[in-house]
Design an enzyme around this catalytic site. Structure first.
Site, PDB file in Angstrom:
ATOM      1  N   LYS A  72      -0.888  10.020   2.667  1.00 24.95           N
ATOM      2  CA  LYS A  72      -1.105   9.406   3.983  1.00 24.95           C
ATOM      3  C   LYS A  72      -1.566   7.951   3.850  1.00 24.95           C
ATOM      4  O   LYS A  72      -1.093   7.061   4.567  1.00 24.95           O
ATOM      5  CB  LYS A  72      -2.138  10.236   4.751  1.00 24.95           C
ATOM      6  N   LYS A  79      -9.560   1.334   9.650  1.00 24.44           N
ATOM      7  CA  LYS A  79     -10.205   2.436   8.905  1.00 24.44           C
ATOM      8  C   LYS A  79      -9.293   2.914   7.777  1.00 24.44           C
ATOM      9  O   LYS A  79      -9.708   3.027   6.621  1.00 24.44           O
ATOM     10  CB  LYS A  79     -10.494   3.581   9.891  1.00 24.44           C
TER      11      LYS A  79
END
Ligand code: NAD
Length: 296
Positions: free
Chosen positions: A171, A239
């Site tokens: 990811k 993030k």
């Protein structure tokens, strides 16, 4: 089976609703935002009272939460999932975290006899709604196989990428590529605008040439319309990119491109664009060049 779903926001909400629509499982939801939970109870889910109550009642518990600190609090806190889940149940985290966080969660769950899969997703809110998201799963093969049909009920592609940790690696690499591509697209679009080219023509050329990318198409659509309402919030991109750079540091990769994009996102956040779509990174260039990139 009884399925618990904690965190039914932009991504969790549609994923949970697809489980309700596409399976016969009983679903219980919990979200600190009551309106988000009600969008699921309206389709037949039960309203959970707390994280602990959902964990204690369910065979499988999902989380889809925005920030790693919230995932840790919900999963590992005194009123959290590890402390209350039934031994023999399975915890599946759909959020984007670091591999280290995923491994920490797995260890805490294992100590309680709870199996765990990390299952970050890609495809955005549109993909979550359409049930076409890709799920990259880290975890042991037996747990993965046991949960594959449930994961497939809200996904277009479920890939078992390895042990817990590897889902996060997949990811973070994917998102690092997407954000770096988008930063290049923003710089390229502004270069064209400043040089005076018709932006519609530029887009037509780029999208049928070697500079084409998902990021360029997506950024140009938002920039041309001047519509930066969040699909994927810039704060979430920041993030994820920082998590990818923590991983780069861990493995000793000398980052050359991504750290520049971290700085670009930091500038955008300083301009108050954190809650906007990640494509609002182009506004940093618009500010510097004192011109916009709207299509005529
Ligand atoms: P979101 O903020 O829309 O959803 C999070 C939900 O969790 C909210 O409804 C919030 O009220 C709830 N929540 C917060 N604290 C809670 C708590 N203590 N207990 C219960 N509920 C709580 O975020 P999102 O965009 O759905 O993102 C979720 C995860 O998915 C993130 O890790 C993100 O990086 C990842 N992701 C997002 C996208 C996207 O396009 N938005 C795409 C892929 C992956």
């Amino acid at each position: 089976m009884k399925i618990g779903f904690i965190g039914v926001g932009n991504m969790g909400g549609p994923m949970c609703r697809n489980i309700i629509r596409n399976t016969n499982h009983e679903v219980v939801v919990f979200d600190v935002n009551a309106a988000a939970a009600e969008a699921c109870t309206a389709l037949g889910a039960a309203m959970g009272e707390s994280v602990a109550a959902v964990a204690a009642a369910c065979d499988v518990v999902f989380t889809s939460l925005a920030m790693p600190a919230v995932v840790e609090a919900v999963a590992l806190g005194p009123d959290g999932i590890a402390a209350h889940a039934r031994p023999g149940s399975t915890y599946i985290d759909l959020s984007t975290n670091s591999p280290a966080t995923a491994r920490k969660l797995r260890a805490a769950m294992a100590a309680r006899g709870v199996a765990m899969l990390e299952a970050p997703v890609s495809g955005g809110v549109t993909g979550a709604e359409a049930g076409t998201i890709t799920i990259m799963v880290g975890g042991d093969a037996a747990t993965f196989e046991a949960q594959r049909p449930l994961l497939a009920s809200f996904s277009g592609g479920v890939v078992h990428v390895g042990e817990v940790g590897m889902g996060s690696v997949a990811k973070l690499v994917n998102n690092m590529l997407a954000f770096c591509n988008m930063a290049a697209a923003a710089e390229g679009l502004m270069l064209g605008a400043a040089a005076g080219i018709d932006l519609d023509k530029l887009q037509q050329v780029v999208m049928s040439s070697s500079g084409a990318s998902w990021a360029f198409r997506s950024l140009a659509a938002k920039a041309f319309a001047g519509d930066f309402k969040a699909g994927f919030a810039l704060d979430l991109a920041y993030k994820d990119l920082r998590l990818s750079q923590e991983l780069a540091e861990e493995v000793g990769l000398p980052g050359l491109v991504a750290p520049q994009v971290v700085a670009l996102l930091r500038m955008a956040r300083a301009q108050g664009l954190g809650a906007s779509d990640m494509s609002a990174m182009i506004k940093v260039y618009e500010g510097i060049m004192d011109r916009d990139t709207r299509a005529p």
